[in-house]
Scaffold this active site. Sequence first.
Site, PDB file in Angstrom:
ATOM      1  N   PRO A 262       0.709  -1.283  -0.139  1.00  0.00           N
ATOM      2  CA  PRO A 262      -0.107  -0.043  -0.088  1.00  0.00           C
ATOM      3  C   PRO A 262       0.816   1.274   0.098  1.00  0.00           C
ATOM      4  O   PRO A 262       0.366   2.130   0.175  1.00  0.00           O
ATOM      5  CB  PRO A 262      -0.884  -0.070   1.286  1.00  0.00           C
ATOM      6  CG  PRO A 262       0.072  -1.020   2.229  1.00  0.00           C
ATOM      7  CD  PRO A 262       0.868  -1.843   1.328  1.00  0.00           C
ATOM      8  N   GLY A 263       2.245   1.211  -0.154  1.00  0.00           N
ATOM      9  CA  GLY A 263       2.928   2.377  -0.377  1.00  0.00           C
ATOM     10  C   GLY A 263       4.002   2.768   0.593  1.00  0.00           C
ATOM     11  O   GLY A 263       4.406   3.956   0.705  1.00  0.00           O
ATOM     12  N   CYS A 381       8.418 -10.291   4.214  1.00  0.00           N
ATOM     13  CA  CYS A 381       8.249 -10.230   5.539  1.00  0.00           C
ATOM     14  C   CYS A 381       7.903 -11.738   6.139  1.00  0.00           C
ATOM     15  O   CYS A 381       6.963 -12.161   6.812  1.00  0.00           O
ATOM     16  CB  CYS A 381       6.699  -9.504   5.806  1.00  0.00           C
ATOM     17  SG  CYS A 381       5.624  -9.786   4.757  1.00  0.00           S
TER      18      CYS A 381
END
Length: 443
Positions: A262-263, A381
């Site tokens: 999402p940036g 992640c």
Amino acid sequence: MINARNTAVKILKQVLYNNAYSNTVLSMYLNREDLSKKDRALVTEIVYGTLKYKYTIDSILGSFIKSNLKKMDVDIVNILRMSIYQLRYLDKIPEFAVVNEAVELSKKRSIKLSKLVNGVLRNYLRNKDNFIREDKGNKIDRLCFKYSFPHWITELFITQYGESTGESILKNSNAVPKITVRINSLKAKYEQVWNELKKNGYDVEKGIVCKEAVVIKGGSNIESNPLFRKGYITVQDESAMLVANLMDIEKNMIVLDLCSAPGGKSCHIAELMNNTGKVYSYDLYENKLALVKDNAKRLGIENIICNKMNAERYAEKLSGTADRVLIDVPCSGLGLIRKKPEIKWNKDQQSIDSLIKIQRNIMLNSSKYVKLGGKLVYSTCTLNKMENGENIKWFIKKNPEFKLEKLDYGDFGNIIYHREGYMTILPNDNVDGFFIAKMIKYR
């Protein structure tokens, strides 16, 4: 109370049976349904707790229910799951209240099944001391039950990291995460935001790893805070903040972020460049790029350009154009379990194996976009070494024009600095599990 628990049942159904993301569906229901602050907290506790300890809970239920849980009414199963969670892991709710609320909830679905719920829960209370189980079975079975992990993830962590570190990963992946925010250097100074947060009643502490991080230990919803709406802060884990901090960002660079939504990392890079240069943020889906644009607008960022692109496909126009290329590749997410406990139940070994092919395709394509002397940064992640270090070794062997640069951000106890140069961040109370590697194109 019944309203709150009924909401929890609906959320669990969406997450466990419809593959919804816990944070997304929880937020949707909490915003949609008329719940008090106390009930909102209860729903959150029940949902995340039940997801976190599902393996152990289902093992217990299997001792009292002869039929396969997968064949039972899903609402009844989830009522039983969340009731066992409350009885086993919470001490603030009286046992009789948990049982009574479960029975009342079940009656709305089936009078007959409500009797089953009542019988199972009362049978558990009579026999709860028999479910310590830490000294029964083999080592992996004991750890699965103790920390509530499926067998394959437990075995993966123990095999790859050893018994002591592997068990630590299991334990810390069940920790209750804190909210961490990154201060936007384009709009505010650290001390200014710190004082404003304290003035607004937030319990805060300084970040553990990153100088721009503030840990929110207590307070109201941070995204409704004026500081967030004005773009002075954005929510981001410190492990994720490390990525941009380790990219050797300079003003006026050309940076590609190939899996950007999402940036958070794109925006952090733009902030470090002080709105100079260009950050090209790519993603596979237009709706996800909208999140990048929204974040950039809120933060006052003007040097991000968003475009739809499949990072697995080579784009000739990008060849040799970038000073830095970031590939935060799609991964199994095994470092995020403390925030997204459903990862334990919606992933399997086969799905991870298919991800590795995607990750390697992205690596090969992205490497062609790096200028001579430029750098390629790979992050995930996950804690699975096959998606991390093994991918890097494979890439370097195929692309000898790249070499690893040694990463060192200091001694924080939970960071493993591998001799090859990349780093693994183990999850704990403060940060998510993460992996970062930085490679320079030197010839």
